[in-house]
Design an enzyme around this catalytic site. Sequence first.
Site, mmCIF file in Angstrom:
data_model
loop_
_atom_site.group_PDB
_atom_site.id
_atom_site.type_symbol
_atom_site.label_atom_id
_atom_site.label_comp_id
_atom_site.label_asym_id
_atom_site.label_seq_id
_atom_site.Cartn_x
_atom_site.Cartn_y
_atom_site.Cartn_z
ATOM 1 N N CYS A 2 -42.286 58.185 28.911
ATOM 2 C CA CYS A 2 -42.418 56.928 28.178
ATOM 3 C C CYS A 2 -43.895 56.653 27.872
ATOM 4 O O CYS A 2 -44.779 57.193 28.540
ATOM 5 C CB CYS A 2 -41.853 55.733 28.924
ATOM 6 S SG CYS A 2 -40.108 55.871 29.297
ATOM 7 N N ARG A 43 -44.874 62.299 25.484
ATOM 8 C CA ARG A 43 -44.417 61.772 26.771
ATOM 9 C C ARG A 43 -42.942 61.345 26.762
ATOM 10 O O ARG A 43 -42.379 61.043 27.800
ATOM 11 C CB ARG A 43 -45.278 60.561 27.153
ATOM 12 C CG ARG A 43 -46.744 60.894 27.265
ATOM 13 C CD ARG A 43 -47.522 59.635 27.452
ATOM 14 N NE ARG A 43 -47.142 59.014 28.700
ATOM 15 C CZ ARG A 43 -47.766 59.217 29.853
ATOM 16 N NH1 ARG A 43 -48.799 60.007 29.898
ATOM 17 N NH2 ARG A 43 -47.359 58.633 30.936
ATOM 18 N N TRP A 66 -38.335 57.732 27.246
ATOM 19 C CA TRP A 66 -37.613 58.857 27.849
ATOM 20 C C TRP A 66 -36.570 58.204 28.740
ATOM 21 O O TRP A 66 -36.907 57.581 29.734
ATOM 22 C CB TRP A 66 -38.573 59.733 28.651
ATOM 23 C CG TRP A 66 -37.953 60.979 29.180
ATOM 24 C CD1 TRP A 66 -37.813 62.177 28.522
ATOM 25 C CD2 TRP A 66 -37.396 61.188 30.487
ATOM 26 N NE1 TRP A 66 -37.204 63.098 29.337
ATOM 27 C CE2 TRP A 66 -36.926 62.529 30.553
ATOM 28 C CE3 TRP A 66 -37.236 60.383 31.609
ATOM 29 C CZ2 TRP A 66 -36.322 63.061 31.680
ATOM 30 C CZ3 TRP A 66 -36.627 60.917 32.750
ATOM 31 C CH2 TRP A 66 -36.184 62.248 32.769
ATOM 32 N N ASN A 125 -42.662 51.142 31.490
ATOM 33 C CA ASN A 125 -42.529 52.518 32.002
ATOM 34 C C ASN A 125 -42.210 52.409 33.489
ATOM 35 O O ASN A 125 -42.817 51.591 34.181
ATOM 36 C CB ASN A 125 -43.839 53.300 31.891
ATOM 37 C CG ASN A 125 -44.188 53.628 30.460
ATOM 38 O OD1 ASN A 125 -43.422 53.357 29.543
ATOM 39 N ND2 ASN A 125 -45.364 54.202 30.272
ATOM 40 N N GLY A 126 -41.342 53.296 33.979
ATOM 41 C CA GLY A 126 -41.030 53.285 35.410
ATOM 42 C C GLY A 126 -39.577 52.929 35.651
ATOM 43 O O GLY A 126 -38.756 52.935 34.720
ATOM 44 N N GLU A 146 -42.824 81.444 36.361
ATOM 45 C CA GLU A 146 -43.452 80.648 35.309
ATOM 46 C C GLU A 146 -43.024 81.146 33.919
ATOM 47 O O GLU A 146 -42.741 80.356 33.025
ATOM 48 C CB GLU A 146 -44.988 80.687 35.482
ATOM 49 C CG GLU A 146 -45.800 80.029 34.401
ATOM 50 C CD GLU A 146 -45.461 78.556 34.166
ATOM 51 O OE1 GLU A 146 -44.766 77.935 34.985
ATOM 52 O OE2 GLU A 146 -45.882 78.044 33.113
ATOM 53 N N LYS A 198 -41.015 78.913 31.172
ATOM 54 C CA LYS A 198 -41.459 78.668 29.795
ATOM 55 C C LYS A 198 -40.312 78.928 28.827
ATOM 56 O O LYS A 198 -40.078 78.160 27.891
ATOM 57 C CB LYS A 198 -42.647 79.571 29.420
ATOM 58 C CG LYS A 198 -43.972 79.234 30.027
ATOM 59 C CD LYS A 198 -44.652 77.995 29.460
ATOM 60 C CE LYS A 198 -44.250 76.752 30.187
ATOM 61 N NZ LYS A 198 -44.875 76.381 31.403
ATOM 62 N N GLU A 202 -37.621 76.198 29.079
ATOM 63 C CA GLU A 202 -38.034 74.879 28.584
ATOM 64 C C GLU A 202 -37.974 74.777 27.068
ATOM 65 O O GLU A 202 -37.551 73.757 26.547
ATOM 66 C CB GLU A 202 -39.487 74.606 28.990
ATOM 67 C CG GLU A 202 -39.683 74.183 30.400
ATOM 68 C CD GLU A 202 -41.124 73.765 30.642
ATOM 69 O OE1 GLU A 202 -42.013 74.623 30.525
ATOM 70 O OE2 GLU A 202 -41.353 72.586 30.941
ATOM 71 N N HIS A 262 -29.590 92.215 46.235
ATOM 72 C CA HIS A 262 -28.869 91.405 47.228
ATOM 73 C C HIS A 262 -27.950 90.370 46.581
ATOM 74 O O HIS A 262 -27.536 89.427 47.238
ATOM 75 C CB HIS A 262 -29.864 90.713 48.164
ATOM 76 C CG HIS A 262 -30.652 91.690 48.990
ATOM 77 N ND1 HIS A 262 -30.103 92.425 50.001
ATOM 78 C CD2 HIS A 262 -31.958 92.076 48.912
ATOM 79 C CE1 HIS A 262 -31.023 93.222 50.537
ATOM 80 N NE2 HIS A 262 -32.164 93.025 49.888
ATOM 81 N N LYS A 289 -43.760 64.963 29.027
ATOM 82 C CA LYS A 289 -44.975 65.599 29.531
ATOM 83 C C LYS A 289 -45.344 65.121 30.933
ATOM 84 O O LYS A 289 -45.799 65.910 31.753
ATOM 85 C CB LYS A 289 -46.122 65.321 28.550
ATOM 86 C CG LYS A 289 -47.406 66.057 28.855
ATOM 87 C CD LYS A 289 -47.287 67.530 28.541
ATOM 88 C CE LYS A 289 -48.512 68.322 28.912
ATOM 89 N NZ LYS A 289 -48.181 69.740 29.100
HETATM 90 O O1 M6R Z 1 -48.263 67.078 35.443
HETATM 91 P P1 M6R Z 1 -47.696 67.974 36.492
HETATM 92 O O2 M6R Z 1 -48.378 69.306 36.553
HETATM 93 O O3 M6R Z 1 -47.647 67.347 37.842
HETATM 94 O O4 M6R Z 1 -46.214 68.222 36.034
HETATM 95 C C1 M6R Z 1 -45.333 68.982 36.777
HETATM 96 C C2 M6R Z 1 -44.158 69.433 35.939
HETATM 97 O O5 M6R Z 1 -43.442 68.331 35.469
HETATM 98 C C3 M6R Z 1 -44.624 70.274 34.754
HETATM 99 O O6 M6R Z 1 -45.362 71.377 35.168
HETATM 100 C C4 M6R Z 1 -43.424 70.745 33.931
HETATM 101 O O7 M6R Z 1 -42.696 71.681 34.670
HETATM 102 C C5 M6R Z 1 -43.918 71.304 32.604
HETATM 103 N N1 M6R Z 1 -43.027 70.903 31.563
HETATM 104 C C6 M6R Z 1 -44.056 72.787 32.613
HETATM 105 O O8 M6R Z 1 -44.215 73.365 31.381
#
Ligand code: M6R
Length: 615
Positions: A2, A27, A77, A103-104, A487, A491, A494, A510, A610
Amino acid sequence: MCGIVGYVGHRNVVDVIFKGLTNLEYRGYDSAGMALLDQNEIKVFKSLGKLINLKNVLSESSAQLTAPTSGIGHIRWATHGSPSLENAHPHTCTCGKLAVVHNGIIENYKELREELIKKGCKFRSQTDTETIAHLVAHEYENAKDLEIAVRNAVKKLQGAYAICVMHQNVPDVIIGARKNAPMLVGVGEGENFIASDTPAIIEYTKKTIYLDDNEIAVVTKNSIKITDIHGAVINKKVETLPWEPVALSKLGYKHFMLKEIHEQPDIIRNILNGKIYDIDSPVVLNEVKIDKDTLKKLNKIQIIACGTSLHAAMVGKYLIEDFAGISVDVEPSSEYIYRKTTTDSSTLVIGVSQSGETADTITAIKQAKEKNSHVLIITNRPDSYMARLADSLIPVNAGIEVSVAATKSYIAQLISFYLLALHLGEIKGTLSGDFLKNIKHELIQLPTKIEEILSNASSIKECARIFSSFKNFIYIARGINLATAYEGALKLKEISYINATGYPAGELKHGPIAMLDETMPVLSILIPGGITYDKILSNSEEAKARNAKLIALTSSDDENLKALFDVVLKIPHVCEILSPAICCVPLQLLAYYIAEFLGKDVDQPRNLAKSVTVE
Ligand code: M6R
């Protein structure tokens, strides 16, 4: 997660709020809305989905507006209530004279809502936020003073909030308040701003006041008053933002993600500059504020993080244990906070976060502080709340990252861990002079090697084209690159919504090997010269025997790999210990190009935001 923008001043209010929301759109993008004070009346405009839809609503409604003088805006969001027009912010009280954005999460909203309904309030949405609108309006009826009403209302809220409130009977005053969610005031001349994050205001001012928990800001175009929860005035420091608006431009790239991937070599150069003067001198890491004797005796480190930052932390564990011989636990913040930990005053706790706003990590850090641990924060946002909780702060200096998928901040976190682990190793005397010289020399070479990958990306693009129709992937690795496999798979998940899993190569047999057939490609990370190469090769053979299509990501020159793997993605020669900082780049590009081929919304993937400011 948000975004909030409030404005009062001499400029076109709609344009300022819209621009601010545009800079925060990474965001959240479920819905957007604005409340404007126009001709002594609050007028609310909302739209579903991306911000561009709000622009259309505003232009279709332009006849309803003359010259608004203040306003508040929001991008959402969704947490409570589906993404719908009724649930979009701003929310208003029953008579519509008061509007609020938030927000929150308000944890006691159900109880408050029931009480307010009994008092005659008419609710129109399923959100927790609407409760705040009715609550402040109710307090305003009693107090006849908006500032006091906001103060009385927030005292009744449990949970996390950053709110911005306006009332048509109190023209051109916007009031912000926060607890466990970021909020700041942008200081201008003849104009002032309230926002949830700095990109919202950077076009107009670099002067910022960060609100702390339980503070309330009363803002007009010529005044800013900040008080605590009891109404006592607080003199806050005005800080200057360290970056330029150009950071929010794509600079000719099709997506922010691609631009941010290409920024990585220079980011590494910037980080190393000033930390490694030459290969014969120790790493300079004055940011670590623990005295050398304590560091020498340190025998336990806990690293807490989420998502991509968690993967950087996994590499960090490997490096610190290898270079400094200190035992390191890595844990997702969201798990750390719900168990009895062994954290104590002799534990160094490291929090890693791109945004410095992640609620799970903030809660974990607060818990560690309560146990008197020294807290070191590695973040890309030295201006964040998490950074302000730190005893030691390593800013990773990747610059604002707009794409929701983290790329450049990840590599910056990795480089920070290399420096930290070397620093600890140098203090503890665990590393030989030759090793130190070699590794520093190799670190300095990393940017050039990444540039080589970026300028020969056509093979990665071709691989993406071939594999973009597959629905499942497994990425396998061992040792320090297991985090790289996690990672790389994250990616892909996501931004392309493909089911990709990172897995320890040795664990394939396994269980997951049962899933392998010609529909399940396996990507293997193979770095020769290290201890894992032969074993991963064998694991890849096992996958081939089950008809899986194979991709190798490797620095090997072995021509025989072409017989085993369907595609061999070559990277420059690199030692195994440094290879995570190289291997992540082709995996970022592979995910990017697959998402591009599939026509996905690369920078703003569905359901994500984000900064994740809820637990
Ligand atoms: O801002 P942060 O690094 O604490 O965020 C953690 C995760 O939310 C963040 O890394 C998320 O997994 C990203 N979308 C990764 O691309």
